[in-house]
Design a protein around this motif. Structure first.
Motif, short mmCIF file in Angstrom:
data_model
loop_
_atom_site.label_atom_id
_atom_site.label_comp_id
_atom_site.label_asym_id
_atom_site.label_seq_id
_atom_site.Cartn_x
_atom_site.Cartn_y
_atom_site.Cartn_z
N HIS A 165 0.81 -1.21 0.00
CA HIS A 165 0.00 0.00 0.00
C HIS A 165 0.85 1.27 0.00
O HIS A 165 0.46 2.28 -0.57
CB HIS A 165 -0.94 0.02 1.21
CG HIS A 165 -1.99 -1.05 1.17
ND1 HIS A 165 -3.28 -0.82 0.71
CD2 HIS A 165 -1.96 -2.36 1.53
CE1 HIS A 165 -3.98 -1.94 0.79
NE2 HIS A 165 -3.20 -2.89 1.28
N LEU A 166 2.02 1.21 0.66
CA LEU A 166 2.85 2.41 0.76
C LEU A 166 4.12 2.33 -0.09
O LEU A 166 4.87 3.31 -0.17
CB LEU A 166 3.22 2.67 2.23
CG LEU A 166 2.04 2.87 3.19
CD1 LEU A 166 2.55 3.15 4.60
CD2 LEU A 166 1.14 4.00 2.70
N GLY A 167 4.39 1.18 -0.69
CA GLY A 167 5.56 1.05 -1.55
C GLY A 167 6.88 1.04 -0.82
O GLY A 167 7.94 1.26 -1.42
N LEU A 168 6.86 0.75 0.49
CA LEU A 168 8.09 0.68 1.28
C LEU A 168 8.54 -0.78 1.33
O LEU A 168 8.15 -1.55 2.20
CB LEU A 168 7.85 1.22 2.69
CG LEU A 168 7.42 2.70 2.74
CD1 LEU A 168 7.03 3.10 4.15
CD2 LEU A 168 8.54 3.60 2.22
N THR A 169 9.38 -1.16 0.37
CA THR A 169 9.75 -2.57 0.21
C THR A 169 11.04 -2.95 0.91
O THR A 169 11.56 -4.04 0.72
CB THR A 169 9.87 -2.91 -1.29
OG1 THR A 169 10.83 -2.02 -1.91
CG2 THR A 169 8.53 -2.75 -1.99
N GLY A 170 11.57 -2.03 1.72
CA GLY A 170 12.79 -2.36 2.46
C GLY A 170 12.58 -3.49 3.45
O GLY A 170 13.44 -4.36 3.61
N SER A 171 11.43 -3.50 4.12
CA SER A 171 11.10 -4.59 5.04
C SER A 171 10.80 -5.83 4.21
O SER A 171 9.93 -5.79 3.33
CB SER A 171 9.88 -4.23 5.90
OG SER A 171 10.13 -3.02 6.59
N LYS A 172 11.49 -6.92 4.48
CA LYS A 172 11.40 -8.10 3.62
C LYS A 172 10.42 -9.14 4.17
O LYS A 172 10.27 -9.30 5.38
CB LYS A 172 12.77 -8.76 3.46
CG LYS A 172 13.83 -7.83 2.89
CD LYS A 172 13.41 -7.21 1.58
CE LYS A 172 14.47 -6.29 1.01
NZ LYS A 172 13.99 -5.55 -0.18
N LYS A 173 9.79 -9.86 3.24
CA LYS A 173 8.92 -10.97 3.61
C LYS A 173 9.75 -12.25 3.48
O LYS A 173 10.08 -12.68 2.39
CB LYS A 173 7.70 -11.03 2.70
CG LYS A 173 6.75 -12.17 3.05
CD LYS A 173 5.45 -12.10 2.27
CE LYS A 173 4.56 -11.00 2.76
NZ LYS A 173 3.16 -11.10 2.23
N GLY A 174 10.10 -12.81 4.63
CA GLY A 174 10.91 -14.03 4.64
C GLY A 174 10.04 -15.25 4.85
O GLY A 174 9.51 -15.84 3.91
N CYS A 175 9.85 -15.61 6.13
CA CYS A 175 9.06 -16.80 6.45
C CYS A 175 7.57 -16.50 6.49
O CYS A 175 6.74 -17.39 6.35
CB CYS A 175 9.51 -17.36 7.79
SG CYS A 175 9.19 -16.22 9.17
N ASP A 176 7.21 -15.23 6.69
CA ASP A 176 5.81 -14.81 6.85
C ASP A 176 5.15 -15.51 8.03
O ASP A 176 3.94 -15.70 8.04
CB ASP A 176 5.01 -15.05 5.57
CG ASP A 176 3.88 -14.05 5.39
OD1 ASP A 176 3.96 -12.95 5.98
OD2 ASP A 176 2.91 -14.35 4.67
N ALA A 177 5.97 -15.91 9.00
CA ALA A 177 5.44 -16.61 10.17
C ALA A 177 6.09 -16.13 11.47
O ALA A 177 5.93 -16.75 12.51
CB ALA A 177 5.63 -18.12 10.03
N GLY A 178 6.84 -15.04 11.40
CA GLY A 178 7.44 -14.48 12.60
C GLY A 178 8.66 -15.21 13.11
O GLY A 178 9.07 -15.00 14.25
N ALA A 179 9.28 -16.04 12.27
CA ALA A 179 10.40 -16.86 12.74
C ALA A 179 11.76 -16.38 12.27
O ALA A 179 12.77 -16.79 12.84
CB ALA A 179 10.20 -18.31 12.29
N CYS A 180 11.81 -15.51 11.24
CA CYS A 180 13.12 -15.16 10.68
C CYS A 180 13.57 -13.74 11.00
O CYS A 180 14.76 -13.44 10.97
CB CYS A 180 13.12 -15.38 9.17
SG CYS A 180 12.16 -14.16 8.23
N GLY A 181 12.64 -12.83 11.27
CA GLY A 181 13.00 -11.47 11.63
C GLY A 181 13.28 -10.54 10.47
O GLY A 181 13.61 -9.37 10.68
N ALA A 182 13.16 -11.02 9.23
CA ALA A 182 13.47 -10.18 8.07
C ALA A 182 12.53 -8.99 7.95
O ALA A 182 12.86 -8.00 7.29
CB ALA A 182 13.42 -11.01 6.79
N CYS A 183 11.36 -9.07 8.57
CA CYS A 183 10.35 -8.01 8.45
C CYS A 183 10.33 -7.08 9.65
O CYS A 183 9.42 -6.27 9.80
CB CYS A 183 8.97 -8.65 8.31
SG CYS A 183 8.44 -9.55 9.80
N THR A 184 11.35 -7.14 10.50
CA THR A 184 11.35 -6.36 11.74
C THR A 184 11.28 -4.85 11.48
O THR A 184 12.02 -4.31 10.66
CB THR A 184 12.62 -6.65 12.56
OG1 THR A 184 12.68 -8.06 12.84
CG2 THR A 184 12.59 -5.90 13.89
#
Length: 211
Positions: free
Chosen positions: A88-107
């Motif tokens: 929605h905001l085009g801020l793609t720096g935060s990454k989608k890794g596991c999409d389950a809260g286990a990898c931290g890529a989206c912190t």
């Protein structure tokens, strides 16, 4: 008169002369009728579903500040903060890794606190202050931890780096940088598949002035 039993002549049963070609043609025709009937009934069944499928999913309005900029959006109630940022905001720096809260890529930071944005519902953040990797630098001047990651070569493929840096910033703000062991413990929710953990810890130490 003879008493011997008389033989009765029994005609052999008549055999239907059905050729293989006729058999195949017949079964194919029957199968076609059955299939047509199935499709017709299936069409009738599915015909009742578009109305249900067309129902609009529940949505809500949310107003939040992202990297100092205020946004008001209406989103599906199931939208995660990660999807709001990326889609929605085009801020793609935060990454989608596991999409389950286990990898931290989206912190990211929400009101100064580290969260896994893939597990955080956007509609619950009305009025919140969100900081992503895009909001750390001050113009062309990098955040001290961003610079430390460069100085320490604390990355390889780079996919986990935004989440590592955001988690490191949170770790520093939470004052969990008293020792290398403490940093490792409080950064343990962020996975680096390239194995740059030693340099990541050094980068956090550098940003806190311990190196």
């Amino acid at each position: 008169m003879s008493t011997e039993p008389s033989e009765t002549s029994v005609s052999p049963p008549m055999r239907t002369a059905t050729s293989r070609r006729t058999f195949i043609a017949t079964t194919s025709a029957v199968g076609g009728v059955v299939a047509a009937g199935g499709l017709a009934s299936g069409s009738a069944l599915f015909g009742a579903q578009p109305a249900a499928a067309a129902e609009t999913p529940p949505s809500s309005g949310v107003t939040l500040s992202v990297n100092g900029r205020r946004h008001t959006l209406t989103v599906d109630n199931r939208t995660s903060l990660l999807d709001l940022l990326r889609e929605h905001l085009g801020l793609t720096g935060s990454k989608k890794g596991c999409d389950a809260g286990a990898c931290g890529a989206c912190t990211v930071l929400v009101d100064g606190r580290r969260v896994n944005s893939c597990l955080t519902l956007a509609v619950r953040l009305d009025g919140a202050e969100v900081t992503t990797i895009e909001g750390l630098a001050d113009g062309d001047e990098l955040h001290p931890l961003q610079q430390a990651f460069i100085d320490q070569d604390a990355l390889q493929c780079g996919y986990c780096t935004p989440g590592q840096i955001m988690s490191g910033v949170g770790c520093i703000q939470e004052r969990h940088t008293g020792s290398e062991e403490e940093i490792r413990e409080w950064m343990s929710g962020n996975i680096c598949r390239c194995g740059c953990y030693v340099k990541i810890v050094r980068a956090v130490e550098q940003a806190t002035g311990r190196k």
